[in-house]
Design a protein around this motif. Structure first.
Motif, PDB file in Angstrom:
ATOM      1  N   ILE A 246       0.864  -1.178   0.000  1.00 40.62           N
ATOM      2  CA  ILE A 246       0.000   0.000   0.000  1.00 40.62           C
ATOM      3  C   ILE A 246       0.900   1.227   0.000  1.00 40.62           C
ATOM      4  O   ILE A 246       1.746   1.402   0.877  1.00 40.62           O
ATOM      5  CB  ILE A 246      -0.911   0.008   1.232  1.00 40.62           C
ATOM      6  CG1 ILE A 246      -1.760  -1.262   1.246  1.00 40.62           C
ATOM      7  CG2 ILE A 246      -1.785   1.240   1.246  1.00 40.62           C
ATOM      8  CD1 ILE A 246      -2.187  -1.682   2.610  1.00 40.62           C
ATOM      9  N   ALA A 247       0.692   2.047  -1.007  1.00 38.86           N
ATOM     10  CA  ALA A 247       1.530   3.239  -1.124  1.00 38.86           C
ATOM     11  C   ALA A 247       1.159   4.212  -0.011  1.00 38.86           C
ATOM     12  O   ALA A 247       0.083   4.805  -0.015  1.00 38.86           O
ATOM     13  CB  ALA A 247       1.306   3.882  -2.475  1.00 38.86           C
ATOM     14  N   THR A 248       2.001   4.330   0.949  1.00 40.25           N
ATOM     15  CA  THR A 248       1.702   5.216   2.071  1.00 40.25           C
ATOM     16  C   THR A 248       2.334   6.575   1.801  1.00 40.25           C
ATOM     17  O   THR A 248       3.472   6.665   1.352  1.00 40.25           O
ATOM     18  CB  THR A 248       2.271   4.655   3.372  1.00 40.25           C
ATOM     19  OG1 THR A 248       3.640   4.318   3.136  1.00 40.25           O
ATOM     20  CG2 THR A 248       1.508   3.441   3.838  1.00 40.25           C
ATOM     21  N   VAL A 249       1.572   7.584   2.081  1.00 43.07           N
ATOM     22  CA  VAL A 249       2.083   8.934   1.883  1.00 43.07           C
ATOM     23  C   VAL A 249       2.663   9.400   3.214  1.00 43.07           C
ATOM     24  O   VAL A 249       1.958   9.475   4.219  1.00 43.07           O
ATOM     25  CB  VAL A 249       0.951   9.870   1.444  1.00 43.07           C
ATOM     26  CG1 VAL A 249       1.486  11.269   1.216  1.00 43.07           C
ATOM     27  CG2 VAL A 249       0.290   9.333   0.193  1.00 43.07           C
ATOM     28  N   THR A 250       3.940   9.695   3.194  1.00 40.46           N
ATOM     29  CA  THR A 250       4.548  10.160   4.440  1.00 40.46           C
ATOM     30  C   THR A 250       4.104  11.593   4.667  1.00 40.46           C
ATOM     31  O   THR A 250       4.049  12.402   3.733  1.00 40.46           O
ATOM     32  CB  THR A 250       6.080  10.115   4.344  1.00 40.46           C
ATOM     33  OG1 THR A 250       6.453  10.762   3.127  1.00 40.46           O
ATOM     34  CG2 THR A 250       6.586   8.701   4.365  1.00 40.46           C
ATOM     35  N   PRO A 251       3.765  11.902   5.894  1.00 40.71           N
ATOM     36  CA  PRO A 251       3.335  13.270   6.180  1.00 40.71           C
ATOM     37  C   PRO A 251       4.440  14.266   5.850  1.00 40.71           C
ATOM     38  O   PRO A 251       5.634  13.959   5.958  1.00 40.71           O
ATOM     39  CB  PRO A 251       3.062  13.247   7.681  1.00 40.71           C
ATOM     40  CG  PRO A 251       2.961  11.821   8.060  1.00 40.71           C
ATOM     41  CD  PRO A 251       3.743  11.045   7.067  1.00 40.71           C
ATOM     42  N   LEU A 252       4.009  15.426   5.479  1.00 43.53           N
ATOM     43  CA  LEU A 252       4.954  16.445   4.997  1.00 43.53           C
ATOM     44  C   LEU A 252       5.954  16.825   6.083  1.00 43.53           C
ATOM     45  O   LEU A 252       7.148  16.984   5.818  1.00 43.53           O
ATOM     46  CB  LEU A 252       4.168  17.676   4.544  1.00 43.53           C
ATOM     47  CG  LEU A 252       4.965  18.690   3.745  1.00 43.53           C
ATOM     48  CD1 LEU A 252       5.423  18.081   2.445  1.00 43.53           C
ATOM     49  CD2 LEU A 252       4.121  19.929   3.482  1.00 43.53           C
ATOM     50  N   GLU A 253       5.432  16.913   7.294  1.00 40.75           N
ATOM     51  CA  GLU A 253       6.326  17.378   8.367  1.00 40.75           C
ATOM     52  C   GLU A 253       7.454  16.387   8.600  1.00 40.75           C
ATOM     53  O   GLU A 253       8.582  16.760   8.894  1.00 40.75           O
ATOM     54  CB  GLU A 253       5.545  17.650   9.654  1.00 40.75           C
ATOM     55  CG  GLU A 253       4.797  16.490  10.244  1.00 40.75           C
ATOM     56  CD  GLU A 253       3.363  16.485   9.758  1.00 40.75           C
ATOM     57  OE1 GLU A 253       2.516  16.016  10.498  1.00 40.75           O
ATOM     58  OE2 GLU A 253       3.103  16.950   8.637  1.00 40.75           O
ATOM     59  N   ARG A 254       7.081  15.068   8.397  1.00 37.50           N
ATOM     60  CA  ARG A 254       8.133  14.096   8.619  1.00 37.50           C
ATOM     61  C   ARG A 254       9.199  14.227   7.528  1.00 37.50           C
ATOM     62  O   ARG A 254      10.386  14.147   7.781  1.00 37.50           O
ATOM     63  CB  ARG A 254       7.572  12.684   8.645  1.00 37.50           C
ATOM     64  CG  ARG A 254       8.511  11.698   9.276  1.00 37.50           C
ATOM     65  CD  ARG A 254       7.927  10.308   9.272  1.00 37.50           C
ATOM     66  NE  ARG A 254       6.687  10.230  10.038  1.00 37.50           N
ATOM     67  CZ  ARG A 254       5.809   9.232   9.945  1.00 37.50           C
ATOM     68  NH1 ARG A 254       6.044   8.238   9.113  1.00 37.50           N
ATOM     69  NH2 ARG A 254       4.715   9.218  10.663  1.00 37.50           N
ATOM     70  N   ALA A 255       8.703  14.388   6.332  1.00 33.49           N
ATOM     71  CA  ALA A 255       9.632  14.517   5.218  1.00 33.49           C
ATOM     72  C   ALA A 255      10.521  15.744   5.391  1.00 33.49           C
ATOM     73  O   ALA A 255      11.735  15.691   5.142  1.00 33.49           O
ATOM     74  CB  ALA A 255       8.857  14.609   3.907  1.00 33.49           C
ATOM     75  N   THR A 256       9.923  16.821   5.851  1.00 34.79           N
ATOM     76  CA  THR A 256      10.713  18.054   5.969  1.00 34.79           C
ATOM     77  C   THR A 256      11.630  18.023   7.178  1.00 34.79           C
ATOM     78  O   THR A 256      12.719  18.589   7.148  1.00 34.79           O
ATOM     79  CB  THR A 256       9.785  19.271   6.079  1.00 34.79           C
ATOM     80  OG1 THR A 256       8.792  18.986   7.056  1.00 34.79           O
ATOM     81  CG2 THR A 256       9.155  19.599   4.764  1.00 34.79           C
ATOM     82  N   SER A 257      11.168  17.369   8.226  1.00 38.97           N
ATOM     83  CA  SER A 257      12.015  17.351   9.426  1.00 38.97           C
ATOM     84  C   SER A 257      13.291  16.560   9.168  1.00 38.97           C
ATOM     85  O   SER A 257      14.342  16.849   9.730  1.00 38.97           O
ATOM     86  CB  SER A 257      11.238  16.760  10.598  1.00 38.97           C
ATOM     87  OG  SER A 257      10.958  15.400  10.321  1.00 38.97           O
ATOM     88  N   ALA A 258      13.145  15.557   8.317  1.00 38.07           N
ATOM     89  CA  ALA A 258      14.326  14.752   8.038  1.00 38.07           C
ATOM     90  C   ALA A 258      15.268  15.478   7.082  1.00 38.07           C
ATOM     91  O   ALA A 258      16.431  15.113   6.938  1.00 38.07           O
ATOM     92  CB  ALA A 258      13.901  13.416   7.437  1.00 38.07           C
TER      93      ALA A 258
END
Lengths: 865, 445
Positions: A246-258
Motif C-alpha cells: 500500500i503506497a503510504t504517503v509520508t506526512p509532509l512534516e516528517r519529510a521536511t524534518s528529516a
C-alpha cells in the motif's frame, strides 16, 4: 507355574503310569509301551477307562493344594513374588509332599471298589519309591526328566533356583512384627520403594523415539496452515502477490524534518517559505486561511461558494451567448437586435426619468448630442453607397425595398427635431429577459424538448404569420408589446415564408411529374412541420393539385373506397393538421371508415388488381386516404390482427402506424411465398414420416402363380401385410405452430455431453449451470464482471513471494495461535459456495427452456417458427 | 392539446467523446433471449479454437553454454535475472529481457551440481564435482578485479545439491549426508544422516523454513527438522526420487519427481500415501518446480519434454517440446508466474510462456474483459466433446507419442492380468490396491 515344569522329586507321572499300563493291557496284543507312547490307549479297553492324561494334572493340583496349605503363613506376605518364593520353598517341602499324596491316594482308592487291586499295587509302589527317595536315591531319580529344563549339568546336577534371588524381606517374612527386627523390616521396605534406573535404550531406538516425537510436533506445527490452505483452495479469487504494497504517503512534516537545507538556494527557498508563513508543519493552512476559516461558518462558506459558482456559470453562459450572437450574419437579425436595444434603452430612460430626473436630464443631453451628430453626418439620407445600391435593387427585391423604406423613415425621424429621440448606437447590456431563440431549431430537435434550452413556443397562428409581413413597415412605436412579439416571430415568419415558397415550387413540380410515387410522400413528411398552412395555402395555390386533393378529401369523407387502395391504407399520413377535439372526432369517423376498408381489403385486394387500376383519380383518392389517416386510440386498440383463413398463423404483434407500414411493405415483398401453408405442409409431412409403417412380407409367386402382370391375391396381401400398433400421440398435436421432433438428432448429439462430468452429482445441476449465461449480452455489466472474474490474478512484473505468517492476520508466529479461519488480506475469499460444484451456486433460475446443452437430457428438439 | 411523443434524454445515449463506445441499452429479460446457451456455446467453441491458434508458448532460447545445463537458480529479487550452471563447471548469469548472457564464471571443475541464490539476492552459492562450495557475488566484478568467489569451502565428499534458507544466512548441502551450514563458518552447523546413501537433492520449505526435504538414491524421501537437527520421517518409494519441490503456498505439500515417470504430491503429515500421483511423462522425471501461486507445477523429463500439471490433477494440462530440445535436466517457473525456463542437455536454456496462448504486454480493459469472458466460457463448456477435443489436442513428437501408446498398452495388460488373477482366485486373496498406494514401499519412522 514353574513348579509344574520342574519335575517333582518323587512321583513322576511317567513312573506312575508305566505299571498301570502294564496291568491294564494284558489282553491286548500290544506290548507294554514306553513312556513316550502313553497317549495311545487301545480301543478294546473294557469298561470306562480312567483316562491316563487326566491323572497327572489331578495329582498336580492336589499336590498344589497340600503345598498351599503348608505355606499359608508364607503367602500372607509378598504376593507378587510368589513363584520365586515357591521355588525357594520347594526344596524342603519335597518329602512331605510325597507322603501327603499317598494319603490322598488311599482315600481315593477306598472310594472305588473296581480299581482297588490296581490301586493297592500302585500305592505300594509309591510307598516304595518314597522310601527309596528318602534313603538317598533322590538324585538319580531327579535326573530322569521328561520336560525341558534350563539347568541341566553334565553331572546330572541341577541346582534348584539357580537364577533366583534370595530376597531378604521374604526371609524376614515370618518374623513376628513385635520382635526387635521390626525396624530392620521397615528399612527394607523403604529401600524397596526406591525404583531402579532403567537401562538406557539402544542408540537406534533412541533415535527413533526422538524422530517420532519430532515428527509429531512438526506435523502439528505445519498443521496450523490447514485452514489457510483450505480457504485458499476454495477461494473464488486469489490476488497475487498476497502482500499488496500500500503506497503510504509520508506526512509532509516528517519529510521536511528529516531534510535540511544545505545549499544556498535551498536556504533561500526556505527563507522565503518562512517569510510568507507558509506552513510546513501540521495544520497546512496559512494564517490568513485560518482567519478566514474562523471568520466564516461552514454554512456560510457553502452558500457563498454556491453563489460564486452560479455567478460563474451565468457569466460563462452569457459569454457563450454573446459569442454566438456575434457570429450570426443575418442582417435582419442584427437590425432586430438593434431595434430591441433601442427599445430597451428607451424603457430604461423612462424609468430613469421617473426615478431620478437629474440623471435622466444628463442622459438626455447625451442623447441629444448623439442625435445631433447623427443629423450632421446625414448618414441616413439616401446618398450613401449602400442606399444607392438599395435604390437600384428596390425595383426587384422586396427586401431591398423594405430596407430603403426603413432608412427613409429613419432619416425622417432624425431630421425632425424631437424632444425625445432614441439614439441609434447606444451602448447597453444584452437583453436578459427576452432571449430570442437564437439557434433556430432544426426539424429533428424541434420534436425533442430535451435538445432545447426551453420548450418551443406553440406554433404561431397563421394569421399572425401573415400579418407581420405587412406590419414590418416602421410606422411608429405605438404598441410596444405588439411590436415586441412581432419582432420575436419575425424570424419564424421568415422561415415560414421560405417554406411556403418552397412548397409552391414543389407543388408545381408535382403538377408536372405526377407519375413519381416518391413525391407523394414528401408533402406528407413535411406535414407536421408546416402545420398552419392548409387554409391559406389552399387559397394561394389553387391551381396546384394538392389543394384539389384537399378538397376532394373533404368530399370523399364518407365514401367507401375501392378495394385497390388497400396498400396505401396501411400508411396514415395526412396533409392537414389536427388541432382541436372536433377535428379529432371527424378523424375518428374517417378512421372508422378506413378501418372497415382495411378489413374489407384483404378479402378482395390483390396487388395485380392494383396495378391494373392506373387512373389518376384513383391515385388521388389513395393519396387522400393516406393523408387523412392518423393515429387514434381506437385504431390502435381495436386493430385486430388480420384474420387469415389459416388457424396456424404465427401471432404477430399488432403495432402502431409505423408497424403497419412495415407490415404492408413486408406483405408486399413476400407476396409470393405462403409461409404458413408451407409450414403446415411440412408439419404434415413430419407427422406422416413419424407414423409407423406396415411391414410388407408378401412374396409374389409364393403358393400361387407369379409373373409380370400378376398380382398376389388380396387374401395374401391381407395376411402378410403386418400393421404395426399405432404410434403414441404426438406431443405437438395441440401446438399448431410447432413441430416437435422426438428423434435423437445425431448432428446435435456430437455437440452434447454424453455423461455427467465429475463434480456434478445430478444432471439437473449440470444443466442448470449450462443454462445460466455469463456473457454481457445477458447480464448487467456488474454481474458480468462478477461472473467472469478470473480465479487467479497476478500482476505483471511483481514477484510473488511464498505465503508467510505475516500474510495471515491475527497470528503471532510461535504463539501457537491457529492460522486461518480469518479473512486473508489482499484476497477476495468471497465464499459463494464455490467448493460445491458450480451448478449448485447458480444465482438465478430461468424460465426459458435450455435447448442445446442438456447433459444426458432427453433428446428433444423444438423447432419453432 | 398535448401530444405525447417518444423522447429520450440524450445523456442516455449520446457518447461524451467520439472515441467512446456507443452505449447500447439492453433488456436482460431472459424471455427475450431464448438462444443464450447456443450462442454461448458457439462463443466458447470459437474461444477454444482461438486459444489453440494462438498457443505459441516458445519465446526464445538462451544459448551460450558449452555443455549441458545442469542446474538453474532464480534471482529472488529480480525477475529478469536467472543463473545457470553447466556440466563443464561454467556458471552463466542471464538477462531475460535482453535475452543475453551478462556474466560467465568458470566456477568448478567438472559439473556444477547445484546452485542457489541467497534470499537477499546479493550473492549465490554453487557446488560442484570438485568437492567445493563456493559463494559468489551477484554483480560482476569491477574493472580489473578478478572473478573470484567470496568464500570457498573445501569438503571431504562431493556435494550433489544445495539450497539456501529463505530467511536466515543458512544453507544446506547434500551428498553423503545433509549438512547445514552457517554462512560464516567453514564447517557445517550440523549434519543430518539416516542410513548411508548419496542424497541427490535437498530443499528448504519456503513457508515453515526450518523444514527440509531430501531424496536419496536408495529410493527414499527424508524429511528433516533443522531446529531439532533430526530427521523426521522417511518414505520409501518403488523407484528413486530425483528431486522434490515444496509448494510455496501450502506448507505441508511437496511434490517428488520420480524415476518411474511419475510425480508424487505428498502431504508431509500423511506420508503413507501420496495425495496425488501425476502421470503423463514417458521417461524419468528429472526436475520439478512449483508456480509461485502454488496452483500448478512444471516438470522436466528425460523424454525431452516439459509438462505443466495442476496440483490437484493427475494429468498434465500442457506439454512443451521442440525438435531440438533434448533431455530436459532442470526447469524453473519464474516468480511472476508468467514464464517457464528449462535447461536441457543440448546446452540451451529455453524460455516458455506458462500460459501458452496468453497475450503478452499491456492489455486494454476491453481486451482483459474479453479474455476473462473467454476463459470463463472455456471453463463452462469444457465438458462438451467438441470443445474438449479441441482444447485437449496437442502435438507430440513421434517418439513420445509412440511411447505413450506403448505404455498405455502395457498398463492395460497389467490391469487385465490383475483382474484375471483376482477373478480366478479366492475372494479377498488378491486385494485391490489403489494407485496411490502402489508406489509406496514403506514409511519408516
Amino acid at each position: 507355574m514353574l513348579w509344574a515344569v520342574v519335575a517333582p522329586p518323587a512321583p513322576c507321572p511317567a513312573n506312575l503310569r508305566r505299571p498301570r499300563r502294564a496291568r491294564a493291557v494284558p489282553e491286548s496284543p500290544g506290548t507294554p509301551s514306553e513312556a513316550g507312547t502313553v497317549v495311545s490307549v487301545p480301543r478294546s479297553l473294557p469298561g470306562p477307562p480312567r483316562s491316563p492324561p487326566v491323572l497327572p494334572p489331578r495329582r498336580r493340583t492336589r499336590c498344589h493344594a497340600t503345598r498351599t496349605s503348608q505355606e499359608r503363613a508364607l503367602r500372607q506376605g509378598a504376593r507378587a513374588r510368589r513363584d520365586t518364593r515357591w521355588r525357594f520353598a520347594a526344596v524342603p517341602a519335597c518329602g512331605a509332599m510325597a507322603e501327603e499324596e499317598d494319603l490322598a491316594a488311599a482315600a481315593a482308592g477306598s472310594g472305588s471298589e473296581s480299581e482297588e487291586g490296581e490301586d493297592g499295587e500302585r500305592r505300594h509302589r509309591q510307598l516304595l519309591e518314597a522310601i527309596s527317595a528318602l534313603s538317598g536315591r533322590k538324585r538319580r531319580k531327579l535326573a530322569e526328566r521328561s520336560e525341558a529344563s534350563g539347568q541341566v549339568s553334565e553331572f546330572n546336577v541341577t541346582c534348584k533356583g539357580a537364577g533366583e534371588k534370595l530376597v531378604l524381606s521374604e526371609l524376614l517374612q515370618p518374623i513376628h512384627p513385635k520382635s526387635t527386627l521390626g525396624s530392620v523390616r521397615k528399612e527394607l521396605a523403604r529401600v524397596k520403594r526406591k525404583a531402579a534406573v532403567e537401562l538406557p535404550l539402544s542408540k537406534e531406538e533412541a533415535k527413533r523415539v526422538v524422530r517420532e516425537a519430532a515428527y509429531v510436533t512438526t506435523s502439528k506445527d505445519v498443521g496450523k496452515w490447514q485452514q489457510v490452505v483450505l480457504q485458499n483452495r476454495r477461494a473464488e479469487q486469489l490476488v497475487f502477490p498476497l502482500r499488496q504494497d500500500i503506497a503510504t504517503v509520508t506526512p509532509l512534516e516528517r519529510a521536511t524534518s528529516a531534510w535540511k537545507a544545505r545549499t544556498p538556494l535551498e536556504q533561500e527557498i526556505f527563507g522565503l517559505l518562512h517569510k510568507t508563513q507558509q506552513p510546513i508543519t501540521d495544520p497546512l493552512l496559512t494564517a490568513e486561511e485560518m482567519a478566514s476559516v474562523q471568520a466564516m461558518s461552514l454554512e456560510e462558506a457553502r452558500h457563498r461558494r454556491a453563489e460564486l459558482q452560479k455567478a460563474r456559470a451565468v457569466q460563462s453562459y452569457y459569454e457563450a451567448k454573446a459569442r454566438r450572437a456575434k457570429r450570426i450574419k443575418s442582417k435582419k437579425y442584427h437590425r432586430m437586435l438593434k431595434k430591441s436595444r433601442r427599445r430597451q434603452a428607451l424603457k430604461e430612460f423612462e424609468q430613469l426619468h421617473k426615478s431620478d430626473p437629474a440623471a435622466a436630464l444628463a442622459r438626455l443631453e447625451e442623447l441629444e448630442q448623439l442625435r445631433m451628430q447623427e443629423r450632421m453626418s446625414l448618414k441616413h439620407q439616401s446618398k450613401g453607397k449602400w442606399a444607392r445600391s438599395r435604390a437600384i435593387m428596390a425595383k426587384y427585391d422586396l427586401e431591398a425595398r423594405k430596407a430603403m423604406q426603413e432608412q427613409l423613415a429613419r432619416n425622417k425621424e432624425l431630421m425632425q427635431k424631437v424632444r425625445v429621440e432614441p439614439p441609434e448606437e447606444e451602448p447597453c447590456e444584452l437583453p436578459e429577459g427576452d432571449t430570442p431563440a437564437l439557434p433556430v431549431p432544426t426539424g429533428a430537435s424541434a420534436a425533442n424538448p430535451w435538445m432545447l434550452g426551453k420548450p418551443n413556443g406553440p406554433a404561431t397562428e397563421p394569421e399572425a404569420q401573415e400579418g407581420p409581413r405587412d406590419d414590418t413597415v416602421p410606422d411608429a412605436v405605438e404598441n410596444k408589446d405588439e411590436m415586441e412579439e412581432e419582432e420575436l416571430s419575425e424570424e419564424e415568419a421568415l422561415l415560414q415564408d421560405f417554406e411556403q415558397k418552397r412548397r409552391e415550387r414543389t407543388g408545381i413540380l408535382q403538377g408536372h411529374s405526377e407519375e413519381h410515387g416518391a413525391d407523394e410522400t414528401e408533402p406528407g413528411a413535411e406535414q407536421p412541420r408546416d402545420s398552419p398552412v392548409p387554409p391559406a395555402c389552399s387559397e394561394e395555390l389553387g391551381d396546384s393539385p394538392v389543394p384539389s386533393v384537399c378538397a376532394e378529401e373533404l368530399v370523399s369523407a364518407g365514401l367507401e373506397l375501392p378495394p385497390q387502395a388497400q396498400e396505401q391504407l396501411l400508411l396514415s399520413e395526412q396533409l392537414h393538421h389536427v388541432q382541436t377535439m372536433e377535428d379529432m372526432e371527424n378523424l375518428a369517423k374517417e378512421e372508422f371508415v378506413e378501418e372497415q376498408e382495411k378489413l374489407v381489403a384483404p378479402r378482395a385486394g390483390k396487388q395485380a388488381q392494383q396495378q391494373e387500376a392506373g387512373r389518376a383519380g384513383d391515385r388521388h383518392t389513395k393519396k387522400t386516404t393516406t393523408k387523412r389517416k392518423m393515429i387514434s386510440l381506437e385504431a390502435v386498440l381495436d386493430g385486430k390482427p388480420q384474420e387469415m383463413d389459416c388457424p396456424s398463423l404465427p401471432v404477430v404483434l399488432e403495432e402502431e402506424e409505423g408497424g403497419m407500414e412495415q407490415r404492408g411493405m413486408i406483405t408486399e415483398a413476400f407476396a409470393g411465398d405462403d409461409v404458413v401453408a408451407d409450414f403446415r405442409r411440412e408439419k404434415r409431412k413430419a407427422e406422416e414420416a413419424a407414423k409407423p409403417r406396415p411391414v410388407n412380407l408378401v412374396l409374389p409367386g409364393w403358393g400361387e402363380w407369379g409373373g409380370t402382370g400378376l398380382k398376389p391375391s388380396t387374401r395374401k396381401i391381407k395376411r402378410f401385410l403386418i400393421k404395426p400398433p399405432p404410434a403414441p400421440p404426438r406431443k405437438d398435436r395441440h401446438l399448431p405452430h410447432v413441430i416437435l421432433s422426438e428423434k435423437r438428432n445425431i448432428h446435435a448429439a456430437a455437440h452434447q455431453v454424453s455423461e455427467l462430468p465429475f463434480p456434478f452429482e445430478q444432471h439437473q445441476q449440470f444443466e442448470q449451470s449450462m443454462r445460466t449465461p455469463v456473457g454481457s449480452t445477458w447480464n448487467t455489466q456488474r454481474a458480468f464482471q462478477k461472473l467472469t472474474a478470473p480465479r487467479v490474478i497476478t500482476r505483471t512484473g511483481h514477484i510473488i513471494q511464498p505465503i508467510s505468517a505475516e500474510d495471515v492476520p491475527d497470528t503471532a508466529p510461535g504463539s501457537g495461535a491457529r492460522l486461518g479461519g480469518e479473512a486473508m488480506p489482499g484476497r477476495k475469499a468471497v465464499l459463494r459456495g464455490k467448493a460445491v460444484p458450480k451448478g449448485k451456486a447458480v444465482p438465478k433460475g430461468k424460465a426459458v427452456e435450455g435447448k442445446a446443452a442438456g447433459g444426458k437430457a432427453q433428446p428433444q428438439h423444438r423447432r419453432a417458427r | 392539446m398535448r401530444v405525447k411523443v417518444l423522447s429520450r434524454n440524450p445523456d442516455d445515449y449520446v457518447r461524451e467523446t467520439k472515441l467512446d463506445l456507443q452505449r447500447v441499452p439492453r433488456n436482460y429479460d431472459p424471455a427475450l433471449h431464448p438462444f443464450e446457451v447456443a450462442r454461448e456455446y458457439t462463443r466458447a467453441l470459437n474461444a477454444t479454437k482461438l486459444e489453440r491458434v494462438f498457443a505459441k508458448p516458445f519465446l526464445s532460447s538462451l544459448d551460450g553454454h558449452r555443455d549441458g545445463v545442469n542446474c538453474m537458480a532464480k534471482h529472488p529479487k529480480s525477475l529478469s535475472t536467472v543463473l545457470s550452471g553447466a556440466c563443464d563447471g561454467e556458471v552463466k548469469i542471464w538477462n531475460l529481457t535482453r535475452r543475453q548472457c551478462i556474466r560467465t564464471i568458470q566456477a568448478h571443475e567438472g559439473f556444477v551440481r547445484g546452485m542457489c541464490a541467497r534470499f537477499c539476492g546479493t550473492s549465490f552459492f554453487t557446488v560442484g564435482d570438485d568437492k567445493t562450495v563456493k559463494q559468489w557475488k551477484m554483480e560482476s566484478p569491477e574493472y580489473g578485479e578478478e572473478e573470484e568467489p567470496i568464500h570457498t569451502i573445501l569438503g571431504k565428499t562431493v556435494y550433489t545439491g544445495i539450497d539456501h534458507h529463505w530467511k536466515e544466512p543458512v544453507f544446506a548441502t547434500c551428498g553423503h549426508q545433509v549438512d547445514i551450514w552457517d554462512e560464516q563458518r567453514t564447517s557445517p552447523k550440523c549434519s543430518l544422516t539416516w542410513g548411508f546413501d548419496s542424497i541427490s537433492s535437498v530443499k528448504f520449505n519456503p513457508i515453515e523454513t526450518y523444514l527440509l526435504g531430501s531424496c536419496a538414491s536408495d529410493r527414499n524421501i527424508v524429511l528433516y527438522d533443522m531446529r531439532k537437527s533430526t530427521p523426521l520421517k522417511k518414505v520409501i518409494l518403488n523407484m528413486r526420487t530425483n528431486t522434490l519441490c515444496w509448494n510455496p503456498m501450502e506448507a505441508f505439500i511437496f511434490t517428488a519427481a520420480n524415476e518411474d515417470y511419475n510425480l508424487y504430491t505428498f502431504d508431509m503429515r500423511f506420508l503413507e500415501s501420496p495425495v496425488m500421483v501425476h502421470m503423463d511423462h514417458v521417461s524419468a522425471v528429472l526436475d520439478v518446480d512449483y508456480s509461485p501461486t502454488g496452483k500448478e507445477f512444471v516438470s522436466a523429463s528425460f523424454d525431452k519434454s516439459i509438462r505443466i500439471f495442476p496440483v490437484d490433477k493427475g494429468h498434465s494440462r500442457e506439454v512443451y517440446h521442440t525438435k531440438r530440445m533434448q533431455h530436459v535436466i532442470t526447469v524453473k517457473w519464474t516468480s511472476d508466474n508468467k514464464y517457464i525456463l528449462c535447461g536441457s542437455d543440448e546446452m540451451n536454456i529455453r524460455l516458455w510462456k506458462a500460459n501458452a496462448s496468453e497475450k503478452l504486454g499491456v492489455l486494454a480493459p476491453r481486451e482483459k474483459a474479453a479474455m476473462n469472458y473467454n476463459q470463463k466460457l472455456k471453463e463452462k463448456f469444457q465438458f462438451h466433446p467438441q470443445i474438449r477435443r479441441i482444447a485437449q489436442h496437442r502435438h507430440l513428437p513421434k517418439s513420445i507419442y509412440c511411447q505413450i501408446k506403448e505404455q498405455r498398452i502395457m498398463r492395460e495388460a497389467r490391469r487385465r492380468k490383475e483382474l484375471n488373477r483376482r477373478k480366478h482366485s479366492k475372494p479377498g486373496s488378491v486385494p485391490l490396491v489403489p494407485e496411490r498406494k502402489k508406489h509406496i514401499v514403506a514409511v519408516v519412522k
